[in-house]
Design a protein around this motif. Structure first.
Motif, PDB file in Angstrom:
ATOM      1  N   ALA A 103      31.717 -15.337 -23.191  1.00  0.00           N
ATOM      2  CA  ALA A 103      30.870 -15.390 -22.108  1.00  0.00           C
ATOM      3  C   ALA A 103      29.775 -16.593 -22.407  1.00  0.00           C
ATOM      4  N   SER A 104      29.414 -16.163 -23.536  1.00  0.00           N
ATOM      5  CA  SER A 104      28.197 -17.220 -23.944  1.00  0.00           C
ATOM      6  C   SER A 104      28.700 -18.695 -24.335  1.00  0.00           C
ATOM      7  N   ALA A 164      41.561 -16.729 -26.700  1.00  0.00           N
ATOM      8  CA  ALA A 164      42.872 -15.692 -26.355  1.00  0.00           C
ATOM      9  C   ALA A 164      42.318 -14.836 -25.316  1.00  0.00           C
ATOM     10  N   PHE A 165      40.823 -14.434 -25.610  1.00  0.00           N
ATOM     11  CA  PHE A 165      40.321 -13.474 -24.611  1.00  0.00           C
ATOM     12  C   PHE A 165      40.241 -14.084 -23.225  1.00  0.00           C
ATOM     13  N   HIS A 166      39.795 -15.340 -23.255  1.00  0.00           N
ATOM     14  CA  HIS A 166      39.600 -15.790 -21.787  1.00  0.00           C
ATOM     15  C   HIS A 166      40.852 -15.987 -20.890  1.00  0.00           C
ATOM     16  N   SER A 201      22.960 -19.515 -14.832  1.00  0.00           N
ATOM     17  CA  SER A 201      22.969 -18.542 -16.270  1.00  0.00           C
ATOM     18  C   SER A 201      24.503 -18.167 -16.030  1.00  0.00           C
ATOM     19  N   VAL A 202      24.925 -17.794 -17.367  1.00  0.00           N
ATOM     20  CA  VAL A 202      26.251 -16.961 -17.277  1.00  0.00           C
ATOM     21  C   VAL A 202      26.082 -16.159 -18.510  1.00  0.00           C
ATOM     22  N   GLY A 203      26.576 -14.996 -18.441  1.00  0.00           N
ATOM     23  CA  GLY A 203      26.535 -13.801 -19.535  1.00  0.00           C
ATOM     24  C   GLY A 203      27.605 -12.905 -19.200  1.00  0.00           C
TER      25      GLY A 203
END
Length: 205
Positions: A6-7, A134-136, A33-35
């Protein structure tokens, strides 16, 4: 990995570098913002009515096509390490970590587990950019997305744009809410002395 992924979203897209992305949002008079974490990602976006469609298109780009730049990845890791090293001598950070560790009942590897500073540093050192990609690829999607809009905007237009941008973006992995049950924790008094720090922090949970 979830928080790191996310960061990285705010650090550029396939089309735009970090600086170009920031400039594009600024041109639209948009603050954003994104988190996130292993449990989800949150995007906050504020702009004018006229600029909302373009700002939403940029937000879609941020979520769906992050750049995952190697240089930005190393900068992020360095910043995280600096933050943890600073926390080692920060009274408030020490108190909050001690309370978290005392109440922790989950094993290492569980997303609810509370890490020590040393474990946090080890986790950062072991991060690989391919793991974030890979997570994304494996978990991101809008299958369980929730959108809240407040203020002056065209509701039908926004609904149509959301459907176009995210309606077909399904999450490869099925979503499962992580339960956060309440439980009893034995009371205990902790006293932490920090050398060369004159301020005092009292906290309870």
């Amino acid at each position: 990995i979830g928080a790191a992924t996310a960061s990285m979203l705010s650090r550029g897209t396939v089309r735009l570098s970090r600086e170009e992305l920031a400039a594009a949002f600024e041109k639209l008079q948009a603050s954003w913002s994104v988190g996130g974490s292993a449990q989800g990602v949150t995007v906050r976006l504020e702009t004018t009515r006229a600029n909302l469609p373009a700002a939403m298109a940029l937000a879609e780009e941020v979520l769906r096509t992050p750049r995952f730049d190697a240089g930005e990845f190393e900068q992020m890791k360095t910043a995280w390490v600096s933050g943890i090293e600073s926390s080692r001598t920060d009274p408030q950070a020490l108190v909050m970590q001690r309370l978290g560790l005392h109440a922790n009942r989950y094993p290492k590897g569980d997303v609810r587990y509370v890490s020590t500073f040393e474990e946090g540093l080890a986790d950062i050192a072991s991060l690989k950019l391919d793991d974030l990609r890979a997570f994304h690829r494996g978990y991101y999607g809008a299958s369980q997305a929730v959108v809240t809009a407040v203020g002056d905007f065209d509701a039908p237009m926004l609904a149509a744009q959301l459907q176009k941008s995210f309606g077909g973006w399904t999450s490869p992995a099925a979503y499962a809410r992580v339960p956060m049950p309440t439980y009893d924790v034995a009371p205990q008094l902790f006293r932490i002395e920090v050398k060369d720090k004159q301020n005092a922090v009292v906290a309870g949970r």
